[in-house]
Enzyme design. Structure first.
Site, short mmCIF file in Angstrom:
data_model
loop_
_atom_site.label_atom_id
_atom_site.label_comp_id
_atom_site.label_asym_id
_atom_site.label_seq_id
_atom_site.Cartn_x
_atom_site.Cartn_y
_atom_site.Cartn_z
N HIS A 1 37.80 27.13 38.24
CA HIS A 1 36.98 28.36 38.26
C HIS A 1 36.16 28.47 36.98
O HIS A 1 34.94 28.68 37.02
CB HIS A 1 37.90 29.57 38.43
CG HIS A 1 37.22 30.89 38.37
ND1 HIS A 1 37.08 31.73 39.45
CD2 HIS A 1 36.63 31.56 37.32
CE1 HIS A 1 36.44 32.83 39.10
NE2 HIS A 1 36.17 32.75 37.80
N GLU A 2 36.83 28.33 35.83
CA GLU A 2 36.12 28.47 34.55
C GLU A 2 35.19 27.29 34.30
O GLU A 2 34.10 27.47 33.73
CB GLU A 2 37.14 28.61 33.41
CG GLU A 2 38.04 29.84 33.51
CD GLU A 2 37.25 31.14 33.60
OE1 GLU A 2 36.13 31.22 33.05
OE2 GLU A 2 37.76 32.10 34.23
N HIS B 1 31.91 27.94 36.00
CA HIS B 1 31.05 28.78 35.16
C HIS B 1 30.36 27.94 34.08
O HIS B 1 29.14 28.01 33.89
CB HIS B 1 31.88 29.87 34.47
CG HIS B 1 32.34 30.98 35.34
ND1 HIS B 1 31.52 31.62 36.25
CD2 HIS B 1 33.55 31.60 35.43
CE1 HIS B 1 32.20 32.57 36.86
NE2 HIS B 1 33.44 32.58 36.38
#
Length: 238
Positions: free
Chosen positions: A33-34, A37
């Site tokens: 997820h990170e 980003h």
């Protein structure tokens, strides 16, 4: 998970399977997820993010101890936010919105992977999930893994600071309104926690998550249906 333990509504099978699912999410999915980003911000122009050490899938670069513990206890947690410098984007608002969107998309991709495993196993060995103890463990693991990922995606898409959805909302707001939200985002976060704890927001999230789960199930079943394969029944998963 903690609520199940406190209420006594659990079995050794569900606890082991759910703990394993949580560990997979903490060490693989939250970093993914990170990373999503960070990779998006990097591609959009923020090259400095590589020096910040976040352009990596290494869990140690992303894990927040408190967020990991919360994930283990209540099935809902977080990782360290990726610091993004929007000044390097051609359009800062749009760039931030795209960067923010990719985090929840990563969770949906992770959930989709779990659903595809479900369908594939069902096509090869239809009786696998009902044949014995090991199949039961895998069933509970996949159920919990998919549901948590979809819940995380839906929650993060709420247009409330500092969640990812707020960055998407900011595209449509004037700069003064955006600065107001940034200035008071801590208060918005406290209000968010209160609404979750007291129930009103939980009902909304539950409704949205159920809709997202059904949509993800239908989407994951398409490739199998196109080739005339049986797909795992929705009721068996959820």
């Amino acid at each position: 998970m903690l609520s199940q333990l406190l209420s006594g509504n659990f079995t050794i099978q569900t606890v082991i399977a759910e703990i394993f699912a949580v560990l997979v999410i903490i060490f693989l999915v939250l970093p993914f997820h990170e990373w999503a980003h960070a990779q998006t911000a990097y591609l959009l122009g923020d090259k400095g993010i590589k020096q910040r050490g976040r352009l990596s899938l290494n869990p140690l670069s992303h894990i927040d101890p408190v967020g990991a513990l919360a994930m283990l206890l209540i099935g809902f947690g977080w990782a360290k936010p990726v610091p993004v410098d929007s000044r390097y984007f051609k359009n800062p608002k749009v760039g931030m919105a795209i960067t923010a969107l990719m985090g929840p998309v990563a969770n949906l991709v992770a959930a989709l992977a779990g659903l595809l495993v479900f369908h594939t196993v069902w096509c090869i060995v239809p009786s696998f999930f009902t044949a014995g103890d090991f199949g039961d463990y895998v069933l509970v693991f996949l159920q919990f893994y998919i549901i948590v990922n979809v819940n995380l995606a839906v929650f993060n898409l709420l247009p409330i600071p500092p969640l990812d959805g707020s960055k998407i909302l900011f595209v449509f707001l004037p700069d003064k309104a955006v600065m107001f939200f940034y200035r008071y985002q801590m208060f918005f976060m406290v209000a968010l926690i209160v609404l979750l704890w007291t129930g009103p927001l939980s009902y909304i999230l539950g409704f949205l998550s159920r809709g997202a789960l059904y949509g993800m199930y239908q989407f994951s079943a398409l490739p199998f249906q196109l080739f005339g394969q049986n797909t795992v029944p929705y009721n068996l998963i959820f």
